[in-house]
Design an enzyme around this catalytic site. Structure first.
Site, PDB file in Angstrom:
ATOM      1  N   LYS A   5     -13.579  -6.308  -3.740  1.00  0.00           N
ATOM      2  CA  LYS A   5     -13.165  -5.876  -5.082  1.00  0.00           C
ATOM      3  C   LYS A   5     -12.102  -4.809  -4.922  1.00  0.00           C
ATOM      4  O   LYS A   5     -12.263  -3.873  -4.146  1.00  0.00           O
ATOM      5  CB  LYS A   5     -14.381  -5.342  -5.847  1.00  0.00           C
ATOM      6  CG  LYS A   5     -14.115  -5.034  -7.316  1.00  0.00           C
ATOM      7  CD  LYS A   5     -13.698  -3.610  -7.577  1.00  0.00           C
ATOM      8  CE  LYS A   5     -14.735  -2.618  -7.175  1.00  0.00           C
ATOM      9  NZ  LYS A   5     -14.262  -1.207  -7.440  1.00  0.00           N
ATOM     10  N   HIS A  26     -18.174 -11.552   8.131  1.00  0.00           N
ATOM     11  CA  HIS A  26     -19.575 -11.833   7.799  1.00  0.00           C
ATOM     12  C   HIS A  26     -20.226 -10.698   7.012  1.00  0.00           C
ATOM     13  O   HIS A  26     -20.042  -9.515   7.328  1.00  0.00           O
ATOM     14  CB  HIS A  26     -20.440 -12.008   9.059  1.00  0.00           C
ATOM     15  CG  HIS A  26     -19.739 -12.559  10.244  1.00  0.00           C
ATOM     16  ND1 HIS A  26     -19.503 -13.893  10.426  1.00  0.00           N
ATOM     17  CD2 HIS A  26     -19.217 -11.946  11.344  1.00  0.00           C
ATOM     18  CE1 HIS A  26     -18.867 -14.087  11.564  1.00  0.00           C
ATOM     19  NE2 HIS A  26     -18.678 -12.918  12.141  1.00  0.00           N
TER      20      HIS A  26
END
Length: 466
Positions: free
Chosen positions: A343, A355
């Site tokens: 974000k 990951h």
């Protein structure tokens, strides 16, 4: 519709029903129509607010009492000051499949034939609920339009229907509307009565037949809404495929009218493309992916991902099972991998977040690698703060970057570290407690347990006991 939302504001393929109609009307001709008026009545506050946001150049006219289609058009003309010179095209707000090409055909027929009024018609398999087109048996001229509820049995057998879309001579329309009566089953002013009035006055009444009857389909319930969405979606996907896009399974692929593609893009099954999404040349998206207002660069790959307001650079890789939130920007050949959420993050060329990580309010340079299970800790409970990681950095697994903090170019961080202070370029940051082994703890605290027996057996084996 059985809904708190006014019918014309229901959405298909990224636009409201009335938004689709306005888009078609805007394609009548370059520079035309000169003016567009939307007549609003039921829930007019909601409809007017929607138009102000999505179609700011459109005017509205209020039909305070819904006294029929003729009354609605009178209200529209009054908004324009009364009689209008030139052609007036009237369309319905609930026909989202209508195209600009069909409206151009209607206008061209109207002008070319010198008609006082031209009605858009279509032949339909089931005409129930529609006004029937009554023609002169000898000349084929339109003599009347009879509403379903007012039609005789023989008239109800007619399959050519009124679309509710007309082209009028503006001056003649205004005059005829003043002569429309209300002696019908609904006590309303029918716009269709104008045709008879003009015909009786000796004016020519013509028709233009739509090539595809589905274009004039009105929406009156959610079943018809779904059918129109499927039809429009098929139309959009066909256009994309004919332009060089591969859509592997059109039946499970949904796109908005505002989505754009370049050639050789590939869309895999179960994909939804919404808003201002754009797929670059050779990009591959899906399966099971939803992109909204997201740009995917040439040759990029986006797999099993949700993205909103993101930019995926050329040859970048996303997913599977990634979540790109607004403000995410991936550079050339960058990677956001499995179970990664981003974000307001810029991730540079060649950088990898492979990951199980969260990257929020961050800038990461080029060719860095973020270790698994890393969290960019951007919120202190009151405000968001920014983290900067330089180029060619290698950060360890299970790192916490407590913003605001900067990791310099070429720096490393050790696995399990909580980074709270800036790391100078080329440094190794270790921020974790020293490991301490308490030998014999299991035997003392968990005697007889499976762990104690396993540890005892390992001790015997290590000591060479049989």
């Amino acid at each position: 519709m059985k809904s708190a939302t006014p019918k014309v504001l229901h959405d298909i393929c990224g636009r409201s029903l009335v938004g689709h109609v306005l888009a078609a009307a805007g394609e009548l001709d370059p520079g035309h129509p000169e003016k567009i008026v939307v007549v609003v009545g039921h829930a007019r506050e909601q409809v007017t607010a929607h138009l102000a946001e999505t179609a700011p150049g459109v005017r509205t006219a209020v039909q305070a009492e819904q006294n029929g289609t003729g009354h609605a058009v009178r209200m529209g003309l009054e908004e324009l000051g009364g009689a209008v010179d030139g052609t007036v095209v009237v369309v319905c707000g609930d026909t989202p499949l209508l195209t600009g090409a069909t409206l151009r055909k209607l206008a061209s027929t109207h002008t070319g034939d010198g008609n006082a009024v031209t009605v858009l018609t279509a032949e339909v398999p089931d005409a129930t609920g529609y006004g029937r087109i009554v023609r002169d048996g000898a000349s084929g001229a339109v003599t009347a339009i009879v509403e379903h509820k007012d039609a005789s049995d023989s008239q109800r057998a007619i399959r050519e229907i009124n679309s509710g879309v007309f082209a009028f001579d503006g001056q003649l329309l205004a005059d005829a509307l003043g002569k429309v009566r209300t002696d019908n089953s609904q006590g309303e002013e029918y716009l269709t009565d104008v045709l008879g009035i003009l015909r009786e006055a000796g004016h020519r009444v013509g028709a233009a037949v739509a090539d595809d009857h589905r274009e004039i389909a009105g929406i009156n319930n959610r079943v018809q809404l779904a059918e129109a969405r499927r039809t429009l979606n098929d139309r959009l996907l066909e256009r994309a495929m004919l332009a060089g896009v591969t859509v592997v399974d059109p039946a499970s692929t949904w796109v908005d009218v505002t989505v754009t593609f370049e050639r050789d893009a590939v869309v895999l099954p179960g994909t939804q493309l919404q808003g201002a999404t754009h797929l670059g040349e050779g990009a591959e998206v899906g399966p099971n992916t939803r992109l909204n207002d997201t740009v995917v660069g040439a040759g990029a790959r986006v797999d099993n991902t949700v993205a909103n307001g993101a930019e995926v650079g050329p040859q970048a890789s996303v997913g599977p099972y990634a979540y790109l939130r607004p403000g995410t920007r991936l550079g050339l050949k960058a990677k956001v991998g499995t179970y990664v959420e981003t974000k307001n993050a810029t991730i540079g060329e060649g950088t990898k977040v492979p990951h199980l990580s969260y990257v929020g309010d961050a800038t990461i340079g080029e060719y860095s690698n973020i270790g698994a299970a890393s969290v960019f800790v951007n919120y202190d409970g009151e405000a968001k703060h920014h983290t900067t990681v330089g180029s060619h950095c290698k950060t360890g697994s299970d790192n916490m970057f407590v913003a605001p903090v900067t990791v310099g170019d070429g720096a490393y961080t050790a696995a399990g570290s909580v980074i709270t202070k800036d790391v100078p370029p080329g440094s190794l940051a270790v921020a974790r407690g020293q490991q301490r082994n308490i030998e014999g703890w299991v035997a003392r605290k968990r005697p007889g347990s499976a762990a104690a027996r396993a540890a005892e057996a390992a001790s015997r084996e290590a000591g060479g006991e049989s």
